[in-house]
Design a protein around this motif. Sequence first.
Motif, PDB file in Angstrom:
ATOM      1  N   SER A  41       0.822  -1.172   0.067  1.00 42.03           N
ATOM      2  CA  SER A  41      -0.102   0.049  -0.061  1.00 42.03           C
ATOM      3  C   SER A  41       0.913   1.250   0.005  1.00 42.03           C
ATOM      4  CB  SER A  41      -0.827   0.028   1.203  1.00 42.03           C
ATOM      5  OG  SER A  41      -1.981  -0.881   1.340  1.00 42.03           O
ATOM      6  N   ALA A  42       0.039   2.402  -0.215  1.00 37.18           N
ATOM      7  CA  ALA A  42       1.028   3.638   0.012  1.00 37.18           C
ATOM      8  C   ALA A  42       1.423   3.897   1.440  1.00 37.18           C
ATOM      9  CB  ALA A  42       0.115   4.855  -0.326  1.00 37.18           C
ATOM     10  N   THR A  47      -2.318   8.623   0.942  1.00 35.60           N
ATOM     11  CA  THR A  47      -3.497   8.706  -0.045  1.00 35.60           C
ATOM     12  C   THR A  47      -4.489   9.714   0.447  1.00 35.60           C
ATOM     13  OG1 THR A  47      -3.353   6.132  -0.128  1.00 35.60           O
ATOM     14  CG2 THR A  47      -5.215   7.191  -1.129  1.00 35.60           C
ATOM     15  N   GLU A  74       1.213   4.092  -4.215  1.00 38.64           N
ATOM     16  CA  GLU A  74       1.816   2.912  -3.925  1.00 38.64           C
ATOM     17  C   GLU A  74       2.745   2.638  -4.999  1.00 38.64           C
ATOM     18  OE1 GLU A  74      -1.462   3.666  -3.277  1.00 38.64           O
ATOM     19  OE2 GLU A  74      -1.845   1.916  -1.799  1.00 38.64           O
ATOM     20  N   PHE A 136      -3.550  -1.641  -5.464  1.00 34.22           N
ATOM     21  CA  PHE A 136      -4.633  -0.765  -5.529  1.00 34.22           C
ATOM     22  C   PHE A 136      -5.017  -0.008  -7.004  1.00 34.22           C
ATOM     23  CE2 PHE A 136      -5.061   4.267  -4.349  1.00 34.22           C
ATOM     24  CZ  PHE A 136      -6.580   4.057  -4.248  1.00 34.22           C
ATOM     25  N   GLY A 153      -8.228  -0.952  -1.643  1.00 34.29           N
ATOM     26  CA  GLY A 153      -7.855  -1.886  -2.807  1.00 34.29           C
ATOM     27  C   GLY A 153      -6.751  -2.815  -2.987  1.00 34.29           C
ATOM     28  N   SER A 154      -5.724  -2.468  -2.035  1.00 29.63           N
ATOM     29  CA  SER A 154      -4.358  -3.052  -2.074  1.00 29.63           C
ATOM     30  C   SER A 154      -4.722  -4.601  -1.707  1.00 29.63           C
ATOM     31  CB  SER A 154      -3.364  -2.562  -1.389  1.00 29.63           C
ATOM     32  OG  SER A 154      -2.895  -1.351  -1.832  1.00 29.63           O
TER      33      SER A 154
HETATM   34  N1  ASP Z   1      -3.491   3.450  -0.381  1.00 25.70           N
HETATM   35  C1  ASP Z   1      -5.094   3.046  -0.565  1.00 25.70           C
HETATM   36  C2  ASP Z   1      -5.891   3.585   0.616  1.00 25.70           C
HETATM   37  O1  ASP Z   1      -5.332   4.362   1.458  1.00 25.70           O
HETATM   38  C3  ASP Z   1      -5.152   1.598  -0.618  1.00 25.70           C
HETATM   39  C4  ASP Z   1      -4.688   0.718   0.272  1.00 25.70           C
HETATM   40  O2  ASP Z   1      -4.229   1.200   1.135  1.00 25.70           O
HETATM   41  O3  ASP Z   1      -5.150  -0.460   0.222  1.00 25.70           O
HETATM   42  O4  ASP Z   1      -7.297   3.379   0.723  1.00 25.70           O
END
Ligand code: ASP
Length: 409
Positions: A41-42, A47, A74, A136, A153-154
């Motif tokens: 993920s980020a 995000t 990401e 994601f 979404g990750s």
């Molecule tokens: N970076 C995205 C979010 O914060 C996806 C994830 O973390 O899964 O929603």
Amino acid sequence: MALIVQKYGGTSVGSLERINIVAQHIKETQEKGNKVVAIVSAMAGETDKLIKMAKELSKHPSDREMDLLLSSGERISSALVAIRINEIGAKAVALTGRQCGIVTDEVHTKARIKSINSKRIFEHLDNNEIVIVAGFQGISYTTGDVTTLGRGGSDTTAVAIAAALKADVCEIYTDVDGIYTADPRIVSNARKLNKISYSEMMELASLGAKVLQIRSVEFGMKYEVPIMVLSSFTFNPGTLVTKEDKEMEKIVVSGIAHDKNQARLKINDVSDQPGVAARIFNEIAKSNINVDMIVQNVSDDGKRTDISFTVPRDDAEKAFEILKRLAKDLNAGEVSVNKDVAKVSVVGVGMRSHPGVAARMFNTLSSENINIRAISTSEIKISCLIDEKYTELAVRSLHESFGLDKESA
Ligand code: ASP
Ligand code: ADP
Ligand code: MG
């Protein structure tokens, strides 16, 4: 030798220190003789920060550009993890969603994965490389533009890749060490479950337990991917999301979920005749707004009715505007919107064979003087809409009243 897919969430890669720990763990997994694909993920907060920046520049930033913007979070973390792994003596390659063949529909900001062409991932694995994937994101099969898979979404990237590669397991590393009987941040004596069925996890995820994105559980269930949720802080054994078994049916309620991302809309005094509800909900659906709970009250003479329903809080204003317009056309009464509501739910496959769950839930809420504003049920869940300020109280009392701190999983 196993093929292991791992996913590290935002807090797991939230700093360079964390990235180093994650890189070490990925490398050790390979050293045990496994092939490893890790989705990241980020970094935590990234995000949200990007969304905030866009909203400062524009009230309604275009979805296409939002996707390009958000996918960058990401990409950064995947590159950093790969850089670190290469530094500590293993071989890693970072890939974007496009580079690892993730093709989606064209619905920007909430795209669905249509297919994954895993050829490139396998080539790298065959070359003894660890593959780090930017979670994601994918690309639209019609436009070729970058898409994202919705918040959280990750998780879905990870389970979908695990399904496509027929991996032995998909490990979801996060900041809690498994799935609990309720959000452990709210219920201090929530209990970690050793395992949970896909269908229960799907309900919990759709009812607000954000520990797994709902679509990731859908993929898991469809392709029977064993999903293990565990902590990247303790690396303790976590919770296995798997197929339902006889043992699980014995437990009436497995978990409590809550969701504050709710708003209730109401239209008063509409005529009670065929076609009216259809008209209202058609208009709402046309705007891509998901309606959840619906309550209709008919007046004593049976001629007029009030209809209320819930939508995600972000869509409340849009739904309110639609309802105001319809109220004029339908010669209806007042239209209102209330954003101070939340949904609490009890979930369990055992509900199918044990009566009295609804009664116990309503009794518990009433003994705390919490008013129920709407109810919805499925075979394995009961949800009540309540005033938001009572959410924590409701979750804690339901947890206790269903004995969730005591039952063994
Ligand atoms: N970076 C995205 C979010 O914060 C996806 C994830 O973390 O899964 O929603
Ligand atoms: P990540 O960034 O790793 O994807 P998330 O914040 O999306 O992590 O999901 C983990 C969080 O989910 C936990 O910190 C916890 O507060 C929350 N959560 C909600 N319900 C549950 C539950 N039943 N069991 C475990 N965690 C839960
Ligand atoms: Mg998440």
